[in-house]
Design a protein around this motif. Sequence first.
Motif, PDB file in Angstrom:
ATOM      1  N   MET A   1     -86.085  58.831  40.046  1.00  0.00           N
ATOM      2  CA  MET A   1     -87.263  58.045  40.419  1.00  0.00           C
ATOM      3  C   MET A   1     -87.981  57.569  39.167  1.00  0.00           C
ATOM      4  O   MET A   1     -88.165  58.322  38.212  1.00  0.00           O
ATOM      5  N   ASP A   2     -88.413  56.297  39.210  1.00  0.00           N
ATOM      6  CA  ASP A   2     -89.105  55.718  38.065  1.00  0.00           C
ATOM      7  C   ASP A   2     -90.527  56.279  38.026  1.00  0.00           C
ATOM      8  O   ASP A   2     -91.314  56.066  38.939  1.00  0.00           O
ATOM      9  N   GLN A   3     -90.852  56.999  36.959  1.00  0.00           N
ATOM     10  CA  GLN A   3     -92.184  57.600  36.869  1.00  0.00           C
ATOM     11  C   GLN A   3     -93.209  56.642  36.258  1.00  0.00           C
ATOM     12  O   GLN A   3     -94.354  57.005  36.061  1.00  0.00           O
ATOM     13  N   ASP A   4     -92.752  55.453  35.915  1.00  0.00           N
ATOM     14  CA  ASP A   4     -93.664  54.489  35.296  1.00  0.00           C
ATOM     15  C   ASP A   4     -94.102  53.412  36.274  1.00  0.00           C
ATOM     16  O   ASP A   4     -94.811  52.495  35.917  1.00  0.00           O
TER      17      ASP A   4
ATOM     18  N   GLY B   1    -106.482  50.211  31.535  1.00  0.00           N
ATOM     19  CA  GLY B   1    -105.639  51.030  30.642  1.00  0.00           C
ATOM     20  C   GLY B   1    -104.175  50.945  31.045  1.00  0.00           C
ATOM     21  O   GLY B   1    -103.848  50.560  32.179  1.00  0.00           O
ATOM     22  N   THR B   2    -103.295  51.262  30.101  1.00  0.00           N
ATOM     23  CA  THR B   2    -101.868  51.368  30.414  1.00  0.00           C
ATOM     24  C   THR B   2    -101.384  52.757  30.036  1.00  0.00           C
ATOM     25  O   THR B   2    -101.989  53.429  29.185  1.00  0.00           O
ATOM     26  N   LEU B   3    -100.283  53.172  30.680  1.00  0.00           N
ATOM     27  CA  LEU B   3     -99.758  54.531  30.455  1.00  0.00           C
ATOM     28  C   LEU B   3     -98.531  54.509  29.550  1.00  0.00           C
ATOM     29  O   LEU B   3     -97.782  53.525  29.536  1.00  0.00           O
ATOM     30  N   LYS B   4     -98.356  55.606  28.829  1.00  0.00           N
ATOM     31  CA  LYS B   4     -97.158  55.728  27.999  1.00  0.00           C
ATOM     32  C   LYS B   4     -95.928  55.855  28.898  1.00  0.00           C
ATOM     33  O   LYS B   4     -95.982  56.476  29.960  1.00  0.00           O
ATOM     34  N   GLU B   5     -94.829  55.320  28.432  1.00  0.00           N
ATOM     35  CA  GLU B   5     -93.597  55.306  29.214  1.00  0.00           C
ATOM     36  C   GLU B   5     -93.043  56.728  29.390  1.00  0.00           C
ATOM     37  O   GLU B   5     -93.096  57.535  28.470  1.00  0.00           O
ATOM     38  N   ARG B   6     -92.531  57.022  30.589  1.00  0.00           N
ATOM     39  CA  ARG B   6     -91.951  58.361  30.820  1.00  0.00           C
ATOM     40  C   ARG B   6     -90.514  58.330  31.307  1.00  0.00           C
ATOM     41  O   ARG B   6     -89.823  59.351  31.306  1.00  0.00           O
ATOM     42  N   GLY B   7     -90.060  57.198  31.786  1.00  0.00           N
ATOM     43  CA  GLY B   7     -88.678  57.100  32.248  1.00  0.00           C
ATOM     44  C   GLY B   7     -88.481  57.690  33.631  1.00  0.00           C
ATOM     45  O   GLY B   7     -89.435  57.944  34.364  1.00  0.00           O
ATOM     46  N   GLU B   8     -87.193  57.941  33.962  1.00  0.00           N
ATOM     47  CA  GLU B   8     -86.882  58.428  35.300  1.00  0.00           C
ATOM     48  C   GLU B   8     -86.976  59.936  35.356  1.00  0.00           C
ATOM     49  O   GLU B   8     -86.754  60.613  34.351  1.00  0.00           O
TER      50      GLU B   8
ATOM     51  N   GLY C   1    -107.006  59.098  42.389  1.00  0.00           N
ATOM     52  CA  GLY C   1    -107.274  60.448  41.900  1.00  0.00           C
ATOM     53  C   GLY C   1    -108.589  60.502  41.180  1.00  0.00           C
ATOM     54  O   GLY C   1    -109.310  59.501  41.108  1.00  0.00           O
ATOM     55  N   SER C   2    -108.905  61.704  40.670  1.00  0.00           N
ATOM     56  CA  SER C   2    -110.094  61.847  39.842  1.00  0.00           C
ATOM     57  C   SER C   2    -109.685  61.512  38.410  1.00  0.00           C
ATOM     58  O   SER C   2    -108.501  61.370  38.118  1.00  0.00           O
ATOM     59  N   PRO C   3    -110.671  61.398  37.488  1.00  0.00           N
ATOM     60  CA  PRO C   3    -110.291  61.119  36.097  1.00  0.00           C
ATOM     61  C   PRO C   3    -109.331  62.160  35.504  1.00  0.00           C
ATOM     62  O   PRO C   3    -108.592  61.873  34.571  1.00  0.00           O
ATOM     63  N   ASP C   4    -109.342  63.390  36.092  1.00  0.00           N
ATOM     64  CA  ASP C   4    -108.443  64.442  35.587  1.00  0.00           C
ATOM     65  C   ASP C   4    -106.990  64.226  36.004  1.00  0.00           C
ATOM     66  O   ASP C   4    -106.086  64.880  35.476  1.00  0.00           O
ATOM     67  N   TYR C   5    -106.782  63.342  36.956  1.00  0.00           N
ATOM     68  CA  TYR C   5    -105.438  63.177  37.531  1.00  0.00           C
ATOM     69  C   TYR C   5    -104.365  62.968  36.460  1.00  0.00           C
ATOM     70  O   TYR C   5    -103.308  63.602  36.474  1.00  0.00           O
ATOM     71  N   LEU C   6    -104.668  62.073  35.506  1.00  0.00           N
ATOM     72  CA  LEU C   6    -103.674  61.758  34.481  1.00  0.00           C
ATOM     73  C   LEU C   6    -103.295  62.990  33.676  1.00  0.00           C
ATOM     74  O   LEU C   6    -102.121  63.229  33.405  1.00  0.00           O
ATOM     75  N   GLU C   7    -104.295  63.790  33.306  1.00  0.00           N
ATOM     76  CA  GLU C   7    -104.001  64.951  32.473  1.00  0.00           C
ATOM     77  C   GLU C   7    -103.221  66.009  33.261  1.00  0.00           C
ATOM     78  O   GLU C   7    -102.284  66.607  32.756  1.00  0.00           O
ATOM     79  N   ILE C   8    -103.632  66.202  34.519  1.00  0.00           N
ATOM     80  CA  ILE C   8    -102.923  67.187  35.344  1.00  0.00           C
ATOM     81  C   ILE C   8    -101.455  66.802  35.461  1.00  0.00           C
ATOM     82  O   ILE C   8    -100.566  67.632  35.344  1.00  0.00           O
ATOM     83  N   LYS C   9    -101.200  65.513  35.656  1.00  0.00           N
ATOM     84  CA  LYS C   9     -99.825  65.049  35.830  1.00  0.00           C
ATOM     85  C   LYS C   9     -99.155  64.687  34.504  1.00  0.00           C
ATOM     86  O   LYS C   9     -98.049  64.104  34.495  1.00  0.00           O
ATOM     87  N   LYS C  10     -99.810  65.003  33.412  1.00  0.00           N
ATOM     88  CA  LYS C  10     -99.245  64.795  32.068  1.00  0.00           C
ATOM     89  C   LYS C  10     -98.977  63.332  31.741  1.00  0.00           C
ATOM     90  O   LYS C  10     -98.026  63.023  31.023  1.00  0.00           O
ATOM     91  N   TYR C  11     -99.790  62.446  32.288  1.00  0.00           N
ATOM     92  CA  TYR C  11     -99.691  61.051  31.859  1.00  0.00           C
ATOM     93  C   TYR C  11    -100.622  60.865  30.677  1.00  0.00           C
ATOM     94  O   TYR C  11    -101.655  61.507  30.594  1.00  0.00           O
ATOM     95  N   GLU C  12    -100.222  59.960  29.788  1.00  0.00           N
ATOM     96  CA  GLU C  12    -101.092  59.697  28.645  1.00  0.00           C
ATOM     97  C   GLU C  12    -101.408  58.221  28.588  1.00  0.00           C
ATOM     98  O   GLU C  12    -100.585  57.383  28.911  1.00  0.00           O
ATOM     99  N   ILE C  13    -102.615  57.924  28.158  1.00  0.00           N
ATOM    100  CA  ILE C  13    -103.052  56.546  28.017  1.00  0.00           C
ATOM    101  C   ILE C  13    -102.368  55.950  26.780  1.00  0.00           C
ATOM    102  O   ILE C  13    -102.385  56.558  25.713  1.00  0.00           O
ATOM    103  N   ALA C  14    -101.735  54.773  26.963  1.00  0.00           N
ATOM    104  CA  ALA C  14    -101.127  54.104  25.815  1.00  0.00           C
ATOM    105  C   ALA C  14    -102.138  53.150  25.175  1.00  0.00           C
ATOM    106  O   ALA C  14    -102.391  53.214  23.978  1.00  0.00           O
TER     107      ALA C  14
END
Lengths: 406, 248
Positions: A200-203, A188-195, A125-138
């Motif tokens: 489906m495992d979102q992590d 980088g690593t992402l904050k945990e989101r669970g299923e 994805g682009s650098p915006d991908y994480l924000e669009i999908k609501k992932y956060e950098i841990a």
Amino acid sequence: MDILNLIRISAKALLRNKTRSALSMLGIVIGIAAVIAVVNLGEGLKQSTANQLSDMGTNLIMVMRANQRRGGVSMGSSNVQSLKVKDCELIAKNAKNITMVSPVVNSGGQLVNGSKNWSGTVYGGSPDYLEIKKYEIATGVNFTDEDVKKYAKVGVIGHTIVEELFDEGEDPIGKTIRVGNIPFKVIGTLKERGENSMGMDQDDLVVMPYSTVQKRMLGVDYIQQIVCSAASEDVAEAAVEEIENILRASHKIPDGGDDDFEVRTQQEMLEMMSSMTGMITTVLVAIALISLLVGCIGIMNIMYVTVTERTKEIGLRMSIGAKNSAILLQFLTESIILSLIGGVIGLLLGIGLSYIVALVMSLPFIINPLWMVISFVSCAVLGLISGFFPALKASQTDPINALRYE
Amino acid sequence: MSTPSIIKVENLKRTFIVGSEQVHALKGVSFDICQGEFVSIMGSSGSGKSTLLNILGCLDQPTAGEYLIDGISVRERTKNELSEIRNRKIGFVFQSYNLLPRTSALENVELPLVYNSDVSHKERHERAQHALELVGLKDRMGHMPNQLSGGQQQRVAIARALVNDPVIVLADEATGNLDTRTSYEIMSLFQSLHEQGKTIAFVTHESDIAVFTSRTIFLRDGHILRDEPVATKSATEALAALPVENDY
């Protein structure tokens, strides 16, 4: 004869036969409990789906490849290669209601770190991908536009991958791991989101620059999906229209021609999901209602037996002055009391059951008050119906024969 | 007679239709029962005494003839009106007691008053207690029927028949399920009730029970064979004359 008296007479008669009363109540208890539990769980499931979907992205709009016919042959949507990175750039440039855009290309692959390996999915994805999908950098950082330009072999990894590929306490940042044969550096690593609601495992994901996935891993120039963020929920519909116009122009689709893409908003997906869970809930409620019906038949059955067994009592009551209507009301009241008490127990049991299941399945626990009222009223009505015919039979007893009945 | 008639029966007929046949159970019966009388109605089975009792008890209605209870004609009454007459004017005592199982003696006695909305909860309780005292079961009020002997159960049933202060007590073979000693005890109770002014009609086929009443109506084949006063024996004395049993 006043109502209180009537209830007293009926309650006493029921108490004289505790076991039988309890057994005949059981059908109603199970029926109501089933209905309440299913309705509450369905409600919880719906809520949970909504939560998960809103977690999926910020005012998410997804552009997917659509099934296309070429010369009358259906291509199947996964073979369509119509979406290009250029489309993303056009959307980013021209769509006013869109704040962020990212192409999506994904690839599966064996992730390897030394002796450990894990089969995961790589999202480009682009650098915006994480924000669009609501992932956060841990920990660490996201990749940049610079990394996209350079096809940089860097990636951000989800919590599951950290757990599977690294020892406990080991810092993954700066380590180099492989996807298939291609080594890349974890930045980088992402904050945990669970299923999610589908389990489906979102992590379990690696996010890399789309250019890296396209060129180094897949060797393709198309993308599979575009994800966008609308400025707000209110402009989502307008944004969809903008995207459609931009893509139709870009793909040179004539007026009236079929789109080779499909735009969906979060809202539409939510509706789709809730119509699905709604259907499942409806089916389950229908089954529960059948068990309630069976419960009522049980009460009717027991009431008939009771009337026959208590013929002598009915005869006696009539001989000492009970009117036919008093006998009718007594047996009717008995069956209503039975079904109402059964209903209340079933209600509590259903709430308890749905609470436990919600807890186990980590669903939100929601009580639907409408259905509580519906089931309570239907209990009274069902008690009335299932008690009526036995009560009628009782009231038509001939006291002379009844007194002689053995 | 100076005392008013509680029951007045005139040319009472009752015909049943069994299949295509007509069965005449009562073929024209006439008699009066005055206030304070203790009448036994006797007859073998098939004599029509059960039919007569059902009609006297307002459980059944005559095919022809007139029946007045406490001055009220029973003919052409609705079921509900008959229920009310039974509730206010008649006390029944049955051969098999007919007490509600798993229900205390007191509550069994209260039962007729439950169907009388003029009687308050409190009054019902008091009257039932009083009726039980009258039959000598003051200390057995909370007992269930299965904790009482046959004689005691019949006493509860008599208390139940008295509790609504009826104009007449109708007893149907009330001693039929009891041994001689207990029968005499029950008859002694009836005699004392009679002395207190109660009107009692006692259906029986045992002549040694009928001698404790003051008048006997003999029925045979739907007719009155004899209607005569009885040289009343005292049940209390008869009880004392019984050989002492020492088997318990």
